[in-house]
Design an enzyme around this catalytic site. Structure first.
Site, PDB file in Angstrom:
ATOM      1  N   LYS A 149       0.835  -1.214   0.000  1.00 17.55           N
ATOM      2  CA  LYS A 149       0.000   0.000   0.000  1.00 17.55           C
ATOM      3  C   LYS A 149       0.870   1.265   0.000  1.00 17.55           C
ATOM      4  O   LYS A 149       0.610   2.190  -0.735  1.00 17.55           O
ATOM      5  CB  LYS A 149      -0.925   0.054   1.227  1.00 17.55           C
ATOM      6  CG  LYS A 149      -1.942  -1.063   1.301  1.00 17.55           C
ATOM      7  CD  LYS A 149      -2.952  -0.821   2.420  1.00 17.55           C
ATOM      8  CE  LYS A 149      -2.338  -0.724   3.793  1.00 17.55           C
ATOM      9  NZ  LYS A 149      -1.691  -1.960   4.272  1.00 17.55           N
ATOM     10  N   ARG A 181      11.794  -1.206  10.544  1.00 18.37           N
ATOM     11  CA  ARG A 181      10.798  -0.789  11.531  1.00 18.37           C
ATOM     12  C   ARG A 181      10.704  -1.819  12.644  1.00 18.37           C
ATOM     13  O   ARG A 181      10.697  -3.012  12.381  1.00 18.37           O
ATOM     14  CB  ARG A 181       9.427  -0.614  10.858  1.00 18.37           C
ATOM     15  CG  ARG A 181       9.246   0.732  10.216  1.00 18.37           C
ATOM     16  CD  ARG A 181       8.025   0.783   9.337  1.00 18.37           C
ATOM     17  NE  ARG A 181       6.816   0.240   9.964  1.00 18.37           N
ATOM     18  CZ  ARG A 181       5.632   0.195   9.369  1.00 18.37           C
ATOM     19  NH1 ARG A 181       5.502   0.665   8.145  1.00 18.37           N
ATOM     20  NH2 ARG A 181       4.588  -0.306   9.984  1.00 18.37           N
ATOM     21  N   ARG A 230      11.666  -5.544   4.465  1.00 16.55           N
ATOM     22  CA  ARG A 230      11.361  -4.138   4.160  1.00 16.55           C
ATOM     23  C   ARG A 230      12.260  -3.203   4.970  1.00 16.55           C
ATOM     24  O   ARG A 230      12.469  -3.397   6.156  1.00 16.55           O
ATOM     25  CB  ARG A 230       9.904  -3.868   4.514  1.00 16.55           C
ATOM     26  CG  ARG A 230       9.524  -2.404   4.433  1.00 16.55           C
ATOM     27  CD  ARG A 230       8.056  -2.240   4.325  1.00 16.55           C
ATOM     28  NE  ARG A 230       7.371  -2.296   5.593  1.00 16.55           N
ATOM     29  CZ  ARG A 230       6.048  -2.096   5.728  1.00 16.55           C
ATOM     30  NH1 ARG A 230       5.305  -1.863   4.660  1.00 16.55           N
ATOM     31  NH2 ARG A 230       5.488  -2.155   6.908  1.00 16.55           N
ATOM     32  N   ARG A 247      -9.021   1.816   9.313  1.00 13.73           N
ATOM     33  CA  ARG A 247      -8.614   0.461   9.684  1.00 13.73           C
ATOM     34  C   ARG A 247      -9.665  -0.216  10.558  1.00 13.73           C
ATOM     35  O   ARG A 247      -9.464  -1.371  10.949  1.00 13.73           O
ATOM     36  CB  ARG A 247      -7.302   0.530  10.459  1.00 13.73           C
ATOM     37  CG  ARG A 247      -6.054   0.107   9.659  1.00 13.73           C
ATOM     38  CD  ARG A 247      -4.877   0.305  10.564  1.00 13.73           C
ATOM     39  NE  ARG A 247      -3.706  -0.439  10.239  1.00 13.73           N
ATOM     40  CZ  ARG A 247      -2.664   0.053   9.554  1.00 13.73           C
ATOM     41  NH1 ARG A 247      -2.696   1.262   9.057  1.00 13.73           N
ATOM     42  NH2 ARG A 247      -1.590  -0.686   9.374  1.00 13.73           N
TER      43      ARG A 247
HETATM   44  P1  AMP Z   1       1.427   1.142   8.887  1.00 16.16           P
HETATM   45  O1  AMP Z   1       2.593   2.045   8.642  1.00 16.16           O
HETATM   46  O2  AMP Z   1       0.230   1.502   8.087  1.00 16.16           O
HETATM   47  O3  AMP Z   1       1.796  -0.324   8.766  1.00 16.16           O
HETATM   48  O4  AMP Z   1       1.003   1.370  10.413  1.00 16.16           O
HETATM   49  C1  AMP Z   1       1.886   1.067  11.468  1.00 16.16           C
HETATM   50  C2  AMP Z   1       1.134   1.024  12.782  1.00 16.16           C
HETATM   51  O5  AMP Z   1       0.574   2.316  13.047  1.00 16.16           O
HETATM   52  C3  AMP Z   1      -0.039   0.085  12.851  1.00 16.16           C
HETATM   53  O6  AMP Z   1       0.341  -1.255  13.148  1.00 16.16           O
HETATM   54  C4  AMP Z   1      -0.858   0.723  13.977  1.00 16.16           C
HETATM   55  O7  AMP Z   1      -0.283   0.452  15.248  1.00 16.16           O
HETATM   56  C5  AMP Z   1      -0.676   2.195  13.701  1.00 16.16           C
HETATM   57  N1  AMP Z   1      -1.725   2.690  12.778  1.00 16.16           N
HETATM   58  C6  AMP Z   1      -1.564   3.112  11.502  1.00 16.16           C
HETATM   59  N2  AMP Z   1      -2.730   3.490  10.969  1.00 16.16           N
HETATM   60  C7  AMP Z   1      -3.669   3.289  11.924  1.00 16.16           C
HETATM   61  C8  AMP Z   1      -5.078   3.457  11.981  1.00 16.16           C
HETATM   62  N3  AMP Z   1      -5.773   3.905  10.922  1.00 16.16           N
HETATM   63  N4  AMP Z   1      -5.702   3.146  13.142  1.00 16.16           N
HETATM   64  C9  AMP Z   1      -5.038   2.697  14.208  1.00 16.16           C
HETATM   65  N5  AMP Z   1      -3.718   2.486  14.222  1.00 16.16           N
HETATM   66  C10 AMP Z   1      -3.018   2.771  13.083  1.00 16.16           C
END
Ligand code: AMP
Length: 216
Positions: free
Chosen positions: A15, A162, A129, A90
């Site tokens: 994504k 990460r 990654r 989400r």
């Molecule tokens: P991502 O970079 O999209 O993989 O997000 C990393 C982490 O950020 C996720 O595992 C959540 O802990 C938090 N996070 C990102 N987007 C959301 C969201 N829309 N709602 C809640 N937590 C989020």
């Protein structure tokens, strides 16, 4: 008329990579909630401290703070033409909030590309990654390597793995996705704006299919 795209799919499916490309090609703003949280963590803000507590366990940050952060972000001038939302909504509560915040500005969710891939592919991608410290550009040592090991092609900053891409947390994130985010697939399918795209293809092919979905 501004365009609002929601990229849906499991963690690691591509994504972020596709959102960056789409934003560049369409002129829309790329809004990644994960990246916004990581910025807050880097700047040691109150929200960053809170978000980090959930993120490093692979859990979701609570809806209320996430929604407030997105609302603030999409009202900024660079979002006037529209947004590629990456990682938001989400949960069903966030999807409702997305509808209401767009409704308030006379807009709606236009299209929801849903990028899929088998679990093994996702796990493998997450574990290889690497992310850029400066602005979150994404590389993959196996499939999309940087020109120079450990250095971002775009801004020369350091690449790091990460904390939540490490094996222990990845399984938890996938489970959280299945439990809390996957109900959105049926929701947007019912609305009639879901476009399913296979993410286990070359990056260029996924982009092509995404752009085709937007034209429809
Ligand atoms: P991502 O970079 O999209 O993989 O997000 C990393 C982490 O950020 C996720 O595992 C959540 O802990 C938090 N996070 C990102 N987007 C959301 C969201 N829309 N709602 C809640 N937590 C989020």
């Amino acid at each position: 008329m501004a365009t609002y795209i929601i990229l849906l799919g499991p963690p690691g499916v591509g994504k972020g990579t596709q959102a960056e490309i789409l934003a560049e090609q369409t002129g829309l703003a790329h809004v990644s909630t994960g990246e916004l949280f990581r910025e807050h963590i880097k700047n040691k803000t109150e929200l960053g401290i809170l978000a980090n507590y959930f993120m490093h366990k692979g859990e979701l940050v609570p809806d209320d703070v996430t929604i407030a952060m997105v609302k603030d972000r999409i009202m900024r001038p660079d979002c006037e033409a529209g947004v590629v939302l990456d990682g938001f909504p989400r949960t069903p509560v966030q999807a409702d909030a997305a509808n209401s915040m767009l409704n308030e500005i006379g807009a709606k969710v236009d299209v929801v590309p849903y990028i899929t891939a088998p679990k093994e592919v996702i796990v493998e991608r997450l574990s290889s990654r690497w992310t850029c410290r400066e602005s979150g550009h994404i590389f993959n040592v196996a499939f999309n390597p940087p020109l120079k090991v450990g250095v971002c092609d775009f801004d020369g900053s350091e690449l790091y793995q990460r904390d939540d891409d490490k094996a222990e947390t990845v399984q938890k994130r996938i489970q959280v996705y299945l439990d809390r985010t996957s109900p959105l697939i049926e929701y947007y399918r019912t609305v009639g704006i879901l476009h399913e795209i296979r993410g286990d293809q070359e990056i260029e092919q996924v982009t092509k299919e995404l752009l085709d979905a937007l034209k429809k």
